[in-house]
Design a protein around this motif. Structure first.
Motif, PDB file in Angstrom:
ATOM      1  N   PRO A   1       0.798  -1.298   0.100  1.00 44.50           N
ATOM      2  CA  PRO A   1       0.061  -0.112  -0.137  1.00 44.50           C
ATOM      3  C   PRO A   1       0.937   1.227   0.080  1.00 44.50           C
ATOM      4  CG  PRO A   1      -0.060  -1.007   2.257  1.00 44.50           C
ATOM      5  CD  PRO A   1       0.698  -2.132   1.169  1.00 44.50           C
ATOM      6  N   GLU A   2       2.056   1.164   0.697  1.00 45.03           N
ATOM      7  CA  GLU A   2       3.126   2.255   0.617  1.00 45.03           C
ATOM      8  C   GLU A   2       3.143   2.921  -0.999  1.00 45.03           C
ATOM      9  OE1 GLU A   2       4.344  -0.911   1.304  1.00 45.03           O
ATOM     10  OE2 GLU A   2       3.800  -0.555   3.262  1.00 45.03           O
TER      11      GLU A   2
ATOM     12  N   ARG B   1      -0.168   5.041  -1.389  1.00 42.84           N
ATOM     13  CA  ARG B   1      -0.111   5.917  -0.634  1.00 42.84           C
ATOM     14  C   ARG B   1       0.955   7.217  -0.931  1.00 42.84           C
ATOM     15  NH1 ARG B   1      -3.980   4.998   2.576  1.00 42.84           N
ATOM     16  NH2 ARG B   1      -4.088   3.154   3.796  1.00 42.84           N
ATOM     17  N   GLU B   2       2.012   6.600  -1.629  1.00 44.82           N
ATOM     18  CA  GLU B   2       2.964   7.777  -2.103  1.00 44.82           C
ATOM     19  C   GLU B   2       2.370   8.261  -3.511  1.00 44.82           C
ATOM     20  OE1 GLU B   2       6.379  10.016  -2.674  1.00 44.82           O
ATOM     21  OE2 GLU B   2       5.537   9.039  -0.964  1.00 44.82           O
TER      22      GLU B   2
ATOM     23  N   ARG C   1       0.015  10.791  -2.336  1.00 40.97           N
ATOM     24  CA  ARG C   1       0.710  12.109  -1.904  1.00 40.97           C
ATOM     25  C   ARG C   1       1.328  12.890  -3.077  1.00 40.97           C
ATOM     26  NH1 ARG C   1       5.513  14.106  -0.608  1.00 40.97           N
ATOM     27  NH2 ARG C   1       6.743  12.300  -1.584  1.00 40.97           N
TER      28      ARG C   1
ATOM     29  N   ASP D   1      -6.302   6.568  -5.250  1.00 43.24           N
ATOM     30  CA  ASP D   1      -4.871   5.848  -4.810  1.00 43.24           C
ATOM     31  C   ASP D   1      -5.100   5.364  -3.508  1.00 43.24           C
ATOM     32  OD1 ASP D   1      -3.387   5.707  -7.128  1.00 43.24           O
ATOM     33  OD2 ASP D   1      -2.395   7.577  -6.769  1.00 43.24           O
ATOM     34  N   SER D   2      -5.652   6.306  -2.529  1.00 43.70           N
ATOM     35  CA  SER D   2      -6.012   6.250  -1.149  1.00 43.70           C
ATOM     36  C   SER D   2      -7.014   5.185  -0.905  1.00 43.70           C
ATOM     37  CB  SER D   2      -6.199   7.590  -0.473  1.00 43.70           C
ATOM     38  OG  SER D   2      -5.405   8.493  -0.360  1.00 43.70           O
TER      39      SER D   2
ATOM     40  N   ALA E   1      -5.496   1.690  -1.447  1.00 41.90           N
ATOM     41  CA  ALA E   1      -4.526   1.213  -0.630  1.00 41.90           C
ATOM     42  C   ALA E   1      -5.517   0.700   0.624  1.00 41.90           C
ATOM     43  CB  ALA E   1      -3.668   2.569  -0.195  1.00 41.90           C
TER      44      ALA E   1
END
Length: 112
Positions: free
Chosen positions: A10-11, A14-15, A18, A79-80, A83
């Motif tokens: 999921p990183e 999350r990236e 962001r 994206d969020s 994740a």
């Protein structure tokens, strides 16, 4: 889940969220800067067509930047969501694998 060959990172999503947020902010700032540009007809010796064309282009570009910002905000939200959904599915799969007690249970859990 990585021991079972199921990988979910999921990183990365999350990236992506962001960075899409940062890009949306930059597009909004650029659009704001464009909207603040004043075109003075007198600076062009009264040639009204040229300043009008400049204003049209400025406004078109500002609207395009606003649309780009909205698109990036939408991508960040997606994206969020990906994740979060993936983490939930990973947790559910881990729980199912952990509670499998027979070979048949294990085969069903592995197919999830």
């Amino acid at each position: 889940m990585s021991a079972d060959g199921l990988y979910y990172l999921p990183e990365g999503f999350r990236e992506g969220a962001r960075r899409n947020g940062i890009t949306a902010d930059a597009a909004e700032e650029a659009g704001d800067s464009l909207r603040r540009v004043r075109i003075d007809d007198a600076a062009y010796a009264g040639a009204g067509a040229f300043p009008a064309a400049l204003a049209t282009v400025r406004d078109t570009q500002a609207r395009s930047l606003a649309q780009a910002a909205q698109g990036r905000d939408s991508m960040a939200a997606a994206d969020s969501a990906v994740a979060a959904t993936g983490e939930e599915m990973d947790a559910t799969a881990t729980e199912a694998l952990g509670s499998a007690s027979t070979l048949a249970d294990r085969a069903i859990a592995d197919s999830m």
